[in-house]
Design a protein around this motif. Structure first.
Motif, short mmCIF file in Angstrom:
data_model
loop_
_atom_site.label_atom_id
_atom_site.label_comp_id
_atom_site.label_asym_id
_atom_site.label_seq_id
_atom_site.Cartn_x
_atom_site.Cartn_y
_atom_site.Cartn_z
N THR A 32 0.83 -1.20 0.00
CA THR A 32 0.00 0.00 0.00
C THR A 32 0.87 1.26 0.00
O THR A 32 0.63 2.18 -0.78
N TYR A 33 1.89 1.28 0.86
CA TYR A 33 2.76 2.45 0.93
C TYR A 33 3.59 2.57 -0.35
O TYR A 33 3.78 3.67 -0.87
N LYS A 34 4.08 1.44 -0.86
CA LYS A 34 4.84 1.48 -2.11
C LYS A 34 3.99 2.04 -3.25
O LYS A 34 4.50 2.79 -4.09
N GLN A 35 2.71 1.69 -3.26
CA GLN A 35 1.84 2.22 -4.31
C GLN A 35 1.67 3.73 -4.16
O GLN A 35 1.63 4.45 -5.16
N LYS A 36 1.60 4.24 -2.94
CA LYS A 36 1.54 5.69 -2.72
C LYS A 36 2.80 6.35 -3.27
O LYS A 36 2.75 7.43 -3.86
N CYS A 37 3.94 5.69 -3.06
CA CYS A 37 5.20 6.22 -3.59
C CYS A 37 5.15 6.26 -5.12
O CYS A 37 5.50 7.27 -5.74
N LEU A 38 4.71 5.18 -5.73
CA LEU A 38 4.61 5.12 -7.19
C LEU A 38 3.63 6.15 -7.73
O LEU A 38 3.91 6.81 -8.74
N ASP A 39 2.51 6.33 -7.04
CA ASP A 39 1.53 7.33 -7.47
C ASP A 39 2.08 8.75 -7.35
O ASP A 39 1.78 9.61 -8.18
N THR A 40 2.90 9.01 -6.33
CA THR A 40 3.54 10.32 -6.17
C THR A 40 4.56 10.55 -7.29
O THR A 40 4.61 11.62 -7.89
N ILE A 41 5.36 9.54 -7.57
CA ILE A 41 6.33 9.63 -8.67
C ILE A 41 5.61 9.93 -9.98
O ILE A 41 6.02 10.80 -10.75
N ASP A 42 4.50 9.25 -10.19
CA ASP A 42 3.71 9.44 -11.42
C ASP A 42 3.07 10.83 -11.46
O ASP A 42 3.14 11.52 -12.47
N ALA A 43 2.45 11.24 -10.35
CA ALA A 43 1.75 12.54 -10.32
C ALA A 43 2.70 13.69 -10.60
O ALA A 43 2.34 14.65 -11.28
N LEU A 44 3.91 13.61 -10.08
CA LEU A 44 4.89 14.70 -10.25
C LEU A 44 5.87 14.44 -11.39
O LEU A 44 6.77 15.24 -11.63
N GLN A 45 5.71 13.31 -12.06
CA GLN A 45 6.57 12.92 -13.18
C GLN A 45 8.04 12.98 -12.79
O GLN A 45 8.88 13.52 -13.50
N LEU A 46 8.35 12.41 -11.65
CA LEU A 46 9.71 12.48 -11.10
C LEU A 46 10.68 11.49 -11.74
O LEU A 46 11.87 11.55 -11.46
N ASP A 47 10.19 10.60 -12.58
CA ASP A 47 11.08 9.62 -13.18
C ASP A 47 11.19 9.80 -14.69
O ASP A 47 11.59 8.88 -15.41
N ARG A 48 10.87 10.98 -15.17
CA ARG A 48 11.01 11.23 -16.60
C ARG A 48 12.50 11.32 -16.96
O ARG A 48 13.35 11.50 -16.07
#
Length: 140
Positions: free
Chosen positions: A84-100
């Protein structure tokens, strides 16, 4: 603590963590200091009206939520946390496009400068605290 914003992120900006357009809390929090976050303009524009699942000012956010793969500069959730927490991390990365790609390249560039000895660990701590934290955590 003040940190350097790499040019990949754009100009310095201030963000409403809960957007003004939020139908429940937007108007109530629009002028509350506790809702402001120092950020960069590029990420602020990408977020738009979405509230990232993780707030860096939330005391419940775990300090080591994100890790870096220095081979390619990618960012990923700490694998030791529950799904659950890992998914929140992934969603944050996605929302802010931090892994582009430009973000990956920026992280990789900072690390390579440190690895070549162009910058010291102290410089890294001052200019790129996330990269510094990962270098220390990984024992590099």
């Amino acid at each position: 603590m003040a940190i350097y914003f790499d040019s990949v992120y754009g100009a310095d900006s201030v963000d409403h963590f809960i957007p003004k357009s939020d139908p429940i809390n937007g108007k109530k929090l629009a002028y509350e200091w506790s809702n402001y976050r120092f950020c960069c303009l590029g990420e602020n524009r990408k977020k738009r009206t979405e509230v990232p699942p993780l707030d860096p000012f939330d005391p419940l956010m775990k300090q080591d939520s994100f890790f870096i793969n220095f081979a390619d500069g990618s960012i990923y959730p700490n694998p030791d946390y529950d799904e659950t927490y890992k998914q929140k991390c992934l969603d944050t990365i996605d929302a802010l496009q931090l892994d582009r790609p430009d973000c990956r390249n920026m992280r990789k560039r900072h690390f390579e400068k440190y690895a070549r000895g162009t910058v010291s660990i102290k410089d890294l701590e001052e200019d790129a605290p996330f990269i510094y934290q990962e270098v220390v955590r990984q024992g590099l």
